[in-house]
Design a protein around this motif. Structure first.
Motif, mmCIF file in Angstrom:
data_model
loop_
_atom_site.group_PDB
_atom_site.id
_atom_site.type_symbol
_atom_site.label_atom_id
_atom_site.label_comp_id
_atom_site.label_asym_id
_atom_site.label_seq_id
_atom_site.Cartn_x
_atom_site.Cartn_y
_atom_site.Cartn_z
ATOM 1 N N GLY A 69 0.791 -1.240 0.000
ATOM 2 C CA GLY A 69 0.000 0.000 0.000
ATOM 3 C C GLY A 69 0.813 1.276 0.000
ATOM 4 N N ASP A 70 2.141 1.173 0.274
ATOM 5 C CA ASP A 70 2.964 2.389 0.305
ATOM 6 C C ASP A 70 3.722 2.533 -1.012
ATOM 7 N N VAL A 71 3.814 3.778 -1.504
ATOM 8 C CA VAL A 71 4.572 4.002 -2.740
ATOM 9 C C VAL A 71 6.019 3.571 -2.500
ATOM 10 N N ARG B 214 13.776 -3.713 -1.230
ATOM 11 C CA ARG B 214 13.767 -5.170 -1.393
ATOM 12 C C ARG B 214 12.425 -5.704 -0.951
ATOM 13 N N VAL B 215 11.955 -6.730 -1.667
ATOM 14 C CA VAL B 215 10.656 -7.304 -1.312
ATOM 15 C C VAL B 215 10.736 -8.822 -1.293
ATOM 16 N N ASP B 216 9.866 -9.390 -0.506
ATOM 17 C CA ASP B 216 9.687 -10.841 -0.487
ATOM 18 C C ASP B 216 8.278 -11.087 -1.036
ATOM 19 N N THR B 217 8.193 -11.598 -2.260
ATOM 20 C CA THR B 217 6.878 -11.694 -2.916
ATOM 21 C C THR B 217 5.962 -12.718 -2.232
ATOM 22 N N GLU B 218 6.535 -13.535 -1.335
ATOM 23 C CA GLU B 218 5.679 -14.461 -0.582
ATOM 24 C C GLU B 218 4.818 -13.703 0.433
ATOM 25 N N VAL B 219 5.364 -12.600 0.932
ATOM 26 C CA VAL B 219 4.626 -11.880 1.989
ATOM 27 C C VAL B 219 4.234 -10.458 1.613
ATOM 28 N N ASP B 220 5.030 -9.824 0.734
ATOM 29 C CA ASP B 220 4.733 -8.425 0.393
ATOM 30 C C ASP B 220 3.753 -8.346 -0.771
ATOM 31 N N LEU B 221 2.815 -7.425 -0.671
ATOM 32 C CA LEU B 221 1.869 -7.203 -1.763
ATOM 33 C C LEU B 221 2.416 -6.094 -2.655
ATOM 34 N N VAL B 222 2.823 -6.500 -3.855
ATOM 35 C CA VAL B 222 3.370 -5.531 -4.809
ATOM 36 C C VAL B 222 2.296 -5.234 -5.848
ATOM 37 N N GLU B 223 2.061 -3.948 -6.095
ATOM 38 C CA GLU B 223 1.073 -3.566 -7.106
ATOM 39 C C GLU B 223 1.663 -2.532 -8.048
ATOM 40 N N ARG C 34 11.885 -16.590 -19.409
ATOM 41 C CA ARG C 34 11.491 -15.579 -18.425
ATOM 42 C C ARG C 34 10.167 -16.003 -17.817
ATOM 43 N N GLU C 35 9.846 -15.388 -16.672
ATOM 44 C CA GLU C 35 8.536 -15.666 -16.076
ATOM 45 C C GLU C 35 7.473 -14.875 -16.806
ATOM 46 N N LEU C 36 6.262 -15.396 -16.838
ATOM 47 C CA LEU C 36 5.156 -14.660 -17.442
ATOM 48 C C LEU C 36 4.806 -13.458 -16.585
ATOM 49 N N GLY C 37 4.376 -12.376 -17.233
ATOM 50 C CA GLY C 37 3.852 -11.226 -16.512
ATOM 51 C C GLY C 37 2.415 -11.493 -16.095
ATOM 52 N N GLN C 38 1.939 -10.664 -15.149
ATOM 53 C CA GLN C 38 0.565 -10.833 -14.640
ATOM 54 C C GLN C 38 -0.482 -10.765 -15.741
ATOM 55 N N HIS C 39 -0.289 -9.803 -16.665
ATOM 56 C CA HIS C 39 -1.286 -9.630 -17.718
ATOM 57 C C HIS C 39 -1.262 -10.805 -18.687
ATOM 58 N N GLU C 40 -0.068 -11.320 -18.941
ATOM 59 C CA GLU C 40 0.057 -12.493 -19.819
ATOM 60 C C GLU C 40 -0.630 -13.695 -19.186
#
Ligand code: URA
Length: 264
Positions: free
Chosen positions: A57-59, A65-74, A242-248
């Motif tokens: 939720g914060d810009v 650094r982020v941990d995608t298992e726990v952090d919500l990235v948007e 590469r990994e797929l993007g969310q939109h893909e």
């Protein structure tokens, strides 16, 4: 008088600090975005600098650094995460690599090119001599739906063939060719230049494109898959993944549900 038992136990915040020091720091946000298909690192750095990326939720600031298992990235309010533990790789399979998990002849396999953990499986197959896009995932449900003939997403190929293909042969390829396992379903076929065919099919029969071209008198000399449903990537070089993007991924899930046969 302090309780001697309690004195032996480090205070809670010390335990927490020790635990977080031992934990991996996570990955840099721009790297996470880039591997999920949001563009090059540079493009992803700009997304962050422009304030379009939030973490919990914060810009986010550059270098975070982020941990995608726990952090919500948007990004622009669209969540980045996929179901935990599921991975989706888009590989450009080179010639000579086999689409099986292991090869008795000892040839290199597609699963050896991508990370070993978590274990992934190819969705469908490409001949050893065929190049191009191949999806690998541990999402058995999606793989099953993509492979199912009734949902068969479009697969587009560029085929270099012997000779120039005449109007009659092109029509036969489009309408359906008699093969030893039956007549092929209607296909989209064009000839952008003499001897180069762009063929779109949604069946997944063994060596289908090669057999179709051979049946009309124009054996294939080179075959490249350039699209799977909504997925294209002209920049991915042979051997790269590469990994797929969310939109893909969203578009692929829709395609597997029969919503679209591809995005042009
Ligand atoms: N058709 C073929 O002939 N070979 C492939 O690998 C894929 C489609």
């Amino acid at each position: 008088m302090p309780d001697p038992e309690r004195e032996l136990e480090p205070p809670l915040w010390e335990q927490w600090a020790a635990k977080s020091a031992a934990m991996p720091q996570g990955e840099r946000l721009q790297k996470v975005l880039a591997t999920r298909g949001w563009g090059s690192r540079r493009v992803c750095e700009d997304l962050i600098a422009d304030g379009r990326v939030t973490v919990n939720g914060d810009v986010a600031v550059l270098g975070r650094r982020v941990d995608t298992e726990v952090d919500l990235v948007e990004v622009d309010g669209v969540p980045l995460g996929v179901k935990p533990g599921l991975v989706y790789y888009l590989l450009n399979k080179p010639v000579g690599v086999v689409t099986t998990a292991s090869d008795p002849q000892g040839r290199r396999t597609v699963v050896e090119i991508v990370p070993a953990e978590p274990r992934v499986y190819p969705v469908g197959r490409l001949d050893v001599a065929t190049e191009g896009l191949l999806l690998l995932t541990n999402d058995g449900d999606l793989a099953h739906r993509l492979a199912h003939p009734s949902h068969g997403v479009e697969k587009e190929y560029l085929a270099e063939v012997e000779g120039t293909v005449g109007g009659g042969a092109l029509r036969r390829l489009r309408d359906g060719v008699e093969l030893d396992d039956g007549v092929t379903a209607p296909a989209k076929v064009s000839q952008p230049s003499p001897g180069l065919l762009r063929i779109t099919i949604h069946e997944g029969r063994n060596r289908q494109v090669r057999r179709m071209c051979e049946a009309v008198g124009h054996p294939v000399t080179r075959l490249v898959r350039v699209r799977i449903g909504p997925l294209r990537d002209a920049k991915l070089r042979p051997g790269e993944w590469r990994e797929l993007g969310q939109h893909e991924l969203k578009a692929l899930v829709e395609a597997a549900a029969g919503g679209t046969r591809g995005v042009r």
